[in-house]
Design a protein around this motif. Structure first.
Motif, PDB file in Angstrom:
ATOM      1  N   ALA A  65      -8.693  -0.264  -5.369  1.00 29.38           N
ATOM      2  CA  ALA A  65      -7.552  -0.089  -6.275  1.00 29.38           C
ATOM      3  C   ALA A  65      -8.040   0.316  -7.666  1.00 29.38           C
ATOM      4  N   ASP A  66      -7.194   1.022  -8.388  1.00 26.99           N
ATOM      5  CA  ASP A  66      -7.505   1.444  -9.752  1.00 26.99           C
ATOM      6  C   ASP A  66      -6.659   0.624 -10.721  1.00 26.99           C
ATOM      7  N   THR A  93     -13.323  -0.823  -6.484  1.00 31.92           N
ATOM      8  CA  THR A  93     -12.249  -1.267  -7.361  1.00 31.92           C
ATOM      9  C   THR A  93     -12.583  -0.866  -8.799  1.00 31.92           C
ATOM     10  N   LEU A 147      -2.933  -4.700  -2.050  1.00 32.28           N
ATOM     11  CA  LEU A 147      -2.837  -3.632  -3.040  1.00 32.28           C
ATOM     12  C   LEU A 147      -3.991  -2.640  -2.887  1.00 32.28           C
ATOM     13  N   ARG A 148      -4.591  -2.626  -1.726  1.00 33.52           N
ATOM     14  CA  ARG A 148      -5.763  -1.783  -1.514  1.00 33.52           C
ATOM     15  C   ARG A 148      -5.467  -0.317  -1.793  1.00 33.52           C
ATOM     16  N   HIS A 149      -6.386   0.299  -2.568  1.00 34.65           N
ATOM     17  CA  HIS A 149      -6.335   1.722  -2.927  1.00 34.65           C
ATOM     18  C   HIS A 149      -5.087   2.088  -3.733  1.00 34.65           C
ATOM     19  N   GLY A 150      -4.458   1.098  -4.323  1.00 38.19           N
ATOM     20  CA  GLY A 150      -3.279   1.374  -5.120  1.00 38.19           C
ATOM     21  C   GLY A 150      -3.614   1.825  -6.535  1.00 38.19           C
ATOM     22  N   ASP A 151      -2.715   2.591  -7.121  1.00 38.12           N
ATOM     23  CA  ASP A 151      -2.845   3.016  -8.511  1.00 38.12           C
ATOM     24  C   ASP A 151      -1.940   2.118  -9.342  1.00 38.12           C
ATOM     25  N   LEU A 152      -2.554   1.251 -10.160  1.00 42.66           N
ATOM     26  CA  LEU A 152      -1.788   0.280 -10.944  1.00 42.66           C
ATOM     27  C   LEU A 152      -1.668   0.688 -12.410  1.00 42.66           C
ATOM     28  N   ARG A 179       0.807  -1.222   0.000  1.00 40.92           N
ATOM     29  CA  ARG A 179       0.000   0.000   0.000  1.00 40.92           C
ATOM     30  C   ARG A 179       0.840   1.272   0.000  1.00 40.92           C
ATOM     31  N   LEU A 231      -7.651  -6.031  -3.586  1.00 40.78           N
ATOM     32  CA  LEU A 231      -7.753  -4.960  -4.577  1.00 40.78           C
ATOM     33  C   LEU A 231      -8.830  -3.945  -4.214  1.00 40.78           C
TER      34      LEU A 231
END
Length: 283
Positions: free
Chosen positions: A247-248, A269, A224-229, A205, A244
């Protein structure tokens, strides 16, 4: 759908690469085998019907696969190979009606699934390489696979699928390198976010993920919560139970429905337009 005239096939052929179980002779439930594990509660040899298969090729426990321990079934994706083999290559005659064709049908299904999966990736690669010199090799590979699929079952079984896969892999890596070139991914690399990295259970994170090359990485139960992928290459990454939530992933590279189905997410998500939110995320 057939691939009878590959010269006229539009770049986006995803509609033919989505499973339509109603037009399939339950090939995923018969052709492949599995062993008792966290994903399956029983052993099943390849080439034999699952014990839950009904006479009309449906699943008797379809609505309760996860609680009954058949999680592996819920994350399998044939990329539309089932209906193509059943209806187009074998003329709508099932392995029950023609037991003599079962071995060829099951073997062809295994090959076509691989070819359809590669087509899925090449569709995205073509979209990303539209204005690039990589556009030509991407389209050439797509057309080569489409021509292979236009053959009959014996021709498909005889194709060198490993050679095709190697060419596709090289091309996808080149497309990925170009697509990720605009991201400053040094922090991600320094944090061990590299191809085939072991990131099982890792809390990511606080790591900047944009542009990371996570091709083939093990992200089982990673957070990977709230992550920008954006720009993250997820080709072949293992996302089983990855978190996820929020997450984006809308701009992630080479993400498939299979990977999404294996992960955990929520209403927040963000997925690419071609993918759908799994039912178990909504419960």
């Amino acid at each position: 759908m057939t691939f009878a005239d590959s010269s006229d096939v539009p770049t986006d052929i995803r509609s033919a690469l989505r499973a339509n179980c109603a037009d399939c002779f339950a090939l995923c439930c018969t052709a492949f085998g599995f062993q008792r594990s966290a994903d399956f509660p029983i052993d099943k040899p390849a080439g034999t019907p699952c014990s839950n298969l009904t006479d009309d090729f449906s699943c008797s426990i379809h609505d309760s696969l996860r609680p009954r321990g058949f999680r592996g079934c819920t994350v399998f994706d044939c990329f539309g190979a089932g209906q193509y083999v059943s209806q187009t290559l074998f003329g709508g005659k099932s392995w029950k009606e023609r037991p003599d064709t079962s071995a060829d049908m099951f073997g062809t299904f295994a090959v076509v699934r691989q070819l359809h999966e590669m087509l899925w990736y090449l569709v995205e690669a073509a979209e990303r390489a539209t204005l690039s010199e990589l556009s030509e090799p991407v389209n050439q590979l797509r057309d080569e696979i489409l021509r292979t699929l236009d053959g009959d079952a014996s021709e498909i079984l005889a194709c060198d699928v490993e050679s095709i896969r190697a060419e596709v892999r090289r091309t996808l890596i080149e497309v990925s390198d170009e697509a990720r070139g605009g991201y400053a991914a040094a922090e991600a690399s320094a944090s061990g976010l590299n191809p085939s990295a072991d990131l099982v259970g890792r809390d990511l994170r606080s790591v900047r993920l944009c542009g990371a090359d996570l091709r083939g990485a093990y992200l089982i139960a990673a957070d990977l919560r709230h992550g920008d992928l954006a720009g993250v290459d997820l080709l072949g990454a293992d996302l089983r139970d990855a978190r996820l939530d929020g997450a984006d992933l809308s701009q992630a590279l080479f993400l498939t429905q299979l990977q999404v189905d294996a992960a955990q997410g929520d209403d927040a998500t963000v997925l690419p337009p071609a993918l759908t939110r799994p039912r178990h995320w909504l419960g």
